[in-house]
Scaffold this active site. Sequence first.
Site, mmCIF file in Angstrom:
data_model
loop_
_atom_site.group_PDB
_atom_site.id
_atom_site.type_symbol
_atom_site.label_atom_id
_atom_site.label_comp_id
_atom_site.label_asym_id
_atom_site.label_seq_id
_atom_site.Cartn_x
_atom_site.Cartn_y
_atom_site.Cartn_z
ATOM 1 N N HIS A 134 0.705 -1.224 0.123
ATOM 2 C CA HIS A 134 -0.132 0.015 0.094
ATOM 3 C C HIS A 134 0.879 1.256 0.106
ATOM 4 O O HIS A 134 0.311 2.317 -0.232
ATOM 5 C CB HIS A 134 -0.977 0.019 1.401
ATOM 6 C CG HIS A 134 -0.436 0.230 2.577
ATOM 7 N ND1 HIS A 134 0.091 -0.747 3.462
ATOM 8 C CD2 HIS A 134 0.129 1.412 3.289
ATOM 9 C CE1 HIS A 134 0.527 -0.267 4.452
ATOM 10 N NE2 HIS A 134 0.542 1.046 4.385
ATOM 11 N N ASP A 164 0.438 -7.687 1.507
ATOM 12 C CA ASP A 164 1.001 -6.287 1.513
ATOM 13 C C ASP A 164 2.383 -6.229 1.669
ATOM 14 O O ASP A 164 2.969 -5.191 2.696
ATOM 15 C CB ASP A 164 0.241 -5.625 3.099
ATOM 16 C CG ASP A 164 0.266 -4.100 3.040
ATOM 17 O OD1 ASP A 164 0.543 -3.435 1.938
ATOM 18 O OD2 ASP A 164 0.462 -3.410 4.053
ATOM 19 N N SER A 249 4.872 2.322 8.093
ATOM 20 C CA SER A 249 4.515 1.422 7.282
ATOM 21 C C SER A 249 5.538 0.817 6.283
ATOM 22 O O SER A 249 6.275 1.721 5.747
ATOM 23 C CB SER A 249 3.117 1.547 6.377
ATOM 24 O OG SER A 249 1.937 1.620 7.200
#
Length: 404
Positions: A134, A164, A249
């Site tokens: 993402h 992911d 992230s």
Amino acid sequence: MGYYDDHALNRRPKKEKRNWLIPTGVGFIIGALLVVLALPTLINANLLPYDMDEANQDVTQGDRGEDSGLPQSVNVDIQTRVTDIVENVSNAVVGVVNISGSEFWMEQGTESGTGSGVIYKKTDEYAYVVTNHHVVQGSSEVEVSLADGERISAQLLGSDLYNDLAVLRVDADKVDDHPIELGHSENLKVGEPVLAIGNPLGLEFSGSVTQGIISGKERIVPQDFNGDGTPDWNAEVIQTDAAINPGNSGGALINMDGQLIGINSMKIAQSAVEGIGFAIPIDSAKPIIEDLEDDGKITRPYMGVTIRSLSEIPSYYWQSELQLPNDVSGGAVVGGIEPMSPAEQAGLQEYDVIVALDGQQVTNVIDLRKHIYQEKQPGEKMEITFYRNGKKQTTTMTLSAQDF
């Protein structure tokens, strides 16, 4: 007539006691003063029967406990294990910049987001960075921001929606630091201390370090990829209380051996929830990273159907249209079948309700995908149990391959 005065008899010893007590006390005080005054001279002349330095050392090392009443000496080493780990691995954690648009003067040709990444491998020609899917999703260009602030162009080799994860490649001569060492997540223990390193809230906070513990293992977090409010996948992650914020992230979750044991992926973004962060276990990530590095894609088994969970269908239609028995409360409903697909060749039809794969119960779409993606390989056979027009049937499908 004579008599004994008992009170008088009892008073005489006390008077005698007072007579010798006072001289004794005075003598003790005078003796103590003489010892104190003479002690330095005796020490310098080595006339004492023991070594005062050794005695003091014994007291310092052995007798300064909680109950001794003596002051405790505390030595603090600034170069602790945590600071050593951070010094060794922090340069392997980089910033990842998602650039959308390719026209110089166009407004969309700007940074659409930033995240973090970890240099996990380096050869003579290239250095490889793992980050989150993402973070780079929808990018036309990707840049990597190194620990010294230099930004270099990166090639996106491939990414995987379900796990992911994404892998980037940069020129090795632009990266001076060593890659991080990969650890193992299988043997992690709840309560084990960990460090999270990344770029929370943007590159201006690059290299931020937070400390916490492993709060839970094998946590299941539902993922809604298409935004319809229905989970499409269950991610199995590590839970930690180390602070993980937007921008973290793709960053590193590190154990006390300085090894990468997780890729920070997401945070519950609710004002009422604090101290809950998640990371992709490195043992689950390794095969995905290797596939993306080798050919830029993930090859998974393929059925060739569109499918919905039975729970998404109004219960009124369970009997009126699907004709399911009353004891069937879960399954995956076939919505469409692609021509010449494994599903068509196996004889599946629209409105079939799949309730088991290889004898394992299927209650929704997530169960079905999990079994196919984690238990099966392209080319393998799979037994399907389903209901059609109220009758329970079985068929065997040979799965094909599909690149993701």
